[in-house]
Write a protein that holds these residues in place. Structure first.
Motif, mmCIF file in Angstrom:
data_model
loop_
_atom_site.group_PDB
_atom_site.id
_atom_site.type_symbol
_atom_site.label_atom_id
_atom_site.label_comp_id
_atom_site.label_asym_id
_atom_site.label_seq_id
_atom_site.Cartn_x
_atom_site.Cartn_y
_atom_site.Cartn_z
ATOM 1 N N THR A 182 0.956 -1.179 0.013
ATOM 2 C CA THR A 182 -0.009 0.074 -0.166
ATOM 3 C C THR A 182 1.013 1.354 -0.028
ATOM 4 O O THR A 182 2.040 1.240 0.590
ATOM 5 C CB THR A 182 -0.907 0.133 1.292
ATOM 6 N N ASN A 183 0.411 2.494 -0.306
ATOM 7 C CA ASN A 183 0.900 3.499 -0.347
ATOM 8 C C ASN A 183 1.603 3.819 1.014
ATOM 9 O O ASN A 183 2.592 4.394 0.992
ATOM 10 C CB ASN A 183 0.121 4.738 -0.900
ATOM 11 N N GLU A 184 0.549 3.712 2.155
ATOM 12 C CA GLU A 184 1.218 4.075 3.715
ATOM 13 C C GLU A 184 2.370 2.966 3.827
ATOM 14 O O GLU A 184 3.398 3.654 4.130
ATOM 15 C CB GLU A 184 0.245 3.543 4.521
ATOM 16 N N GLN A 185 2.396 1.955 3.315
ATOM 17 C CA GLN A 185 3.512 0.674 3.898
ATOM 18 C C GLN A 185 4.760 1.400 2.898
ATOM 19 O O GLN A 185 5.939 1.385 3.422
ATOM 20 C CB GLN A 185 3.024 -0.422 3.473
ATOM 21 N N ALA A 186 4.687 1.748 1.727
ATOM 22 C CA ALA A 186 5.808 2.185 0.892
ATOM 23 C C ALA A 186 6.235 3.157 1.419
ATOM 24 O O ALA A 186 7.601 3.295 1.587
ATOM 25 C CB ALA A 186 5.455 2.249 -0.731
ATOM 26 N N ALA A 187 5.465 4.217 1.840
ATOM 27 C CA ALA A 187 6.176 5.599 2.342
ATOM 28 C C ALA A 187 6.864 5.375 3.466
ATOM 29 O O ALA A 187 8.118 5.706 3.960
ATOM 30 C CB ALA A 187 4.923 6.689 2.415
ATOM 31 N N ALA A 188 6.430 4.703 4.548
ATOM 32 C CA ALA A 188 6.948 4.290 5.816
ATOM 33 C C ALA A 188 8.464 3.348 5.672
ATOM 34 O O ALA A 188 9.278 3.873 6.211
ATOM 35 C CB ALA A 188 5.885 3.365 6.651
ATOM 36 N N THR A 189 8.144 2.605 4.723
ATOM 37 C CA THR A 189 9.626 1.884 4.270
ATOM 38 C C THR A 189 10.592 2.540 3.635
ATOM 39 O O THR A 189 11.657 2.618 4.098
ATOM 40 C CB THR A 189 9.276 0.759 3.563
ATOM 41 N N ILE A 190 10.246 3.627 2.754
ATOM 42 C CA ILE A 190 11.351 4.455 2.260
ATOM 43 C C ILE A 190 11.597 5.421 3.185
ATOM 44 O O ILE A 190 12.994 5.625 3.240
ATOM 45 C CB ILE A 190 10.397 5.292 1.177
ATOM 46 N N ARG A 191 10.949 5.927 4.134
ATOM 47 C CA ARG A 191 11.396 6.585 5.477
ATOM 48 C C ARG A 191 12.414 6.203 6.106
ATOM 49 O O ARG A 191 13.618 6.350 6.592
ATOM 50 C CB ARG A 191 10.198 7.495 6.048
ATOM 51 N N ALA A 192 12.086 4.859 6.527
ATOM 52 C CA ALA A 192 13.074 4.205 7.547
ATOM 53 C C ALA A 192 14.359 3.691 6.566
ATOM 54 O O ALA A 192 15.398 3.954 7.243
ATOM 55 C CB ALA A 192 12.335 2.707 7.691
ATOM 56 N N TRP A 193 14.151 3.528 5.381
ATOM 57 C CA TRP A 193 15.462 3.114 4.700
ATOM 58 C C TRP A 193 16.353 4.269 4.442
ATOM 59 O O TRP A 193 17.502 4.055 4.599
ATOM 60 C CB TRP A 193 15.251 2.478 3.454
ATOM 61 N N ALA A 194 15.737 5.419 4.094
ATOM 62 C CA ALA A 194 16.580 6.665 3.842
ATOM 63 C C ALA A 194 17.197 7.025 5.330
ATOM 64 O O ALA A 194 18.395 7.545 5.264
ATOM 65 C CB ALA A 194 15.571 7.761 3.518
ATOM 66 N N GLN A 195 16.548 7.150 6.218
ATOM 67 C CA GLN A 195 17.089 7.392 7.576
ATOM 68 C C GLN A 195 18.267 6.539 7.911
ATOM 69 O O GLN A 195 19.173 6.867 8.368
ATOM 70 C CB GLN A 195 16.151 7.305 8.566
ATOM 71 N N ALA A 196 18.217 5.106 7.438
ATOM 72 C CA ALA A 196 19.224 4.327 8.004
ATOM 73 C C ALA A 196 20.385 4.297 7.055
ATOM 74 O O ALA A 196 21.469 4.156 7.390
ATOM 75 C CB ALA A 196 18.708 2.757 7.909
ATOM 76 N N LEU A 197 20.089 4.684 5.789
ATOM 77 C CA LEU A 197 21.314 4.798 4.614
ATOM 78 C C LEU A 197 21.756 6.156 4.315
ATOM 79 O O LEU A 197 22.069 6.325 3.336
ATOM 80 C CB LEU A 197 20.875 4.036 3.520
ATOM 81 N N ALA A 198 21.475 7.048 5.453
ATOM 82 C CA ALA A 198 21.535 8.495 5.093
ATOM 83 C C ALA A 198 23.196 8.892 4.491
ATOM 84 O O ALA A 198 23.307 9.678 3.697
ATOM 85 C CB ALA A 198 21.267 9.430 6.334
ATOM 86 N N ASP A 199 23.975 7.871 5.177
ATOM 87 C CA ASP A 199 25.406 8.226 4.838
ATOM 88 C C ASP A 199 26.100 7.353 3.637
ATOM 89 O O ASP A 199 27.106 7.322 3.636
ATOM 90 C CB ASP A 199 26.252 7.865 6.265
ATOM 91 N N ILE A 200 25.106 6.598 3.153
ATOM 92 C CA ILE A 200 25.672 5.786 2.041
ATOM 93 C C ILE A 200 25.326 6.420 0.741
ATOM 94 O O ILE A 200 24.090 6.754 0.369
ATOM 95 C CB ILE A 200 25.078 4.225 2.184
ATOM 96 N N PRO A 201 26.111 6.551 -0.395
ATOM 97 C CA PRO A 201 25.954 6.820 -1.501
ATOM 98 C C PRO A 201 24.842 5.949 -2.462
ATOM 99 O O PRO A 201 25.022 4.815 -2.358
ATOM 100 C CB PRO A 201 27.098 7.455 -2.200
ATOM 101 N N ALA A 202 23.986 6.230 -3.158
ATOM 102 C CA ALA A 202 23.143 5.607 -4.057
ATOM 103 C C ALA A 202 24.268 5.123 -5.268
ATOM 104 O O ALA A 202 24.206 3.925 -5.395
ATOM 105 C CB ALA A 202 22.138 6.338 -4.962
ATOM 106 N N VAL A 203 24.805 5.976 -5.991
ATOM 107 C CA VAL A 203 26.006 5.575 -7.064
ATOM 108 C C VAL A 203 26.872 6.635 -6.736
ATOM 109 O O VAL A 203 26.837 8.126 -6.426
ATOM 110 C CB VAL A 203 25.277 5.976 -8.215
#
Length: 239
Positions: free
Chosen positions: A26-47
């Motif tokens: 669901t959109n709510e699940q996707a948004a929550a997952t993206i927020r959590a991942w972005a917070q955890a991986l803030a110091d890692i570059p995508a590319v």
């Protein structure tokens, strides 16, 4: 890694693992997952091309290598798996990095330190490639090769003359070769009690009446028989 990068990464992971699609149903699940991942991986570059890093490749490797990790067979990829992939990659980058000399005034410690830390941070975040300028190159610089070809030696003639009193044997050898004569140290010494190896100077040897050597010392000149042997070897090559 920003939220938009995380969204693209999760979309890629979903093509490899249906479990990722289910946690973003669901959109709510996707948004929550993206927020959590972005917070955890803030110091890692995508590319980070300069650092040779691509998070999507790390995701693919996670699933390619999961046969060696039984826990990965029972769960979808998580931020911790990307952190575990980035940590050794970062360590390898920093091990290859040699701090370049800052352009800041060394009399300004604050500016000097800030620039030094800035270059390290750029490497640590994947925004800059490691600086390896202190590593030995595979060949001399072209300008140095041209100079050596011109003067024939890394030591200028004036300096070579000044060094003669401190390297008499070397000077004698160079003078002999320059005059077209044989280098006496190009052959072993044939004297039985000397037997200096090729390239090594002849030696004095003190003997007891019983013929036992008690000490030896380096000679400033080579034995005459060694000069004859070197001359014979040179003439044999020329013939």
């Amino acid at each position: 890694m920003e939220a938009r990068h995380v969204a693209a990464l999760l979309n890629f992971a979903a093509t490899l693992d249906s479990r990722v699609r289910r946690i973003m149903a669901t959109n709510e699940q996707a948004a929550a997952t993206i927020r959590a991942w972005a917070q955890a991986l803030a110091d890692i570059p995508a590319v980070a091309e300069a650092a040779g890093w691509d998070a999507s490749r790390a995701v693919r490797r996670y699933y390619e290598q999961r046969n060696g990790d039984r826990s990965a067979q029972f769960r979808a990829i998580e931020p911790a798996d990307l952190l575990a992939a980035w940590a050794p990659h970062l360590a390898e980058l920093m091990n290859r990095h040699s701090d370049p000399l800052p352009s800041a005034d060394p009399d300004n410690p604050a500016a000097w330190r800030a620039e030094l830390l800035g270059t390290r941070a750029a490497v640590a975040t994947g925004n800059s490639a490691p600086s390896t300028h202190r590593q030995l190159s595979s060949a001399p610089h072209p300008a140095l090769e041209a100079r050596l070809a011109t003067i024939g030696s890394p030591i200028p003639p004036e300096a070579r003359q000044m060094l003669i009193p401190f390297r008499r044997m070397k000077a004698q050898r160079e003078a002999a070769v320059a005059a077209g004569q044989a280098d006496p140290l190009s052959v072993p010494c044939p004297v039985d009690w000397c037997r200096a190896e090729k390239g090594k100077p002849c030696r004095y040897r003190r003997m007891t009446p019983d013929g036992v050597a008690t000490s030896n010392a380096r000679r400033q000149k080579v034995h005459p028989s060694r000069v004859d042997a070197a001359r014979a070897a040179l003439e044999g090559v020329a013939a």
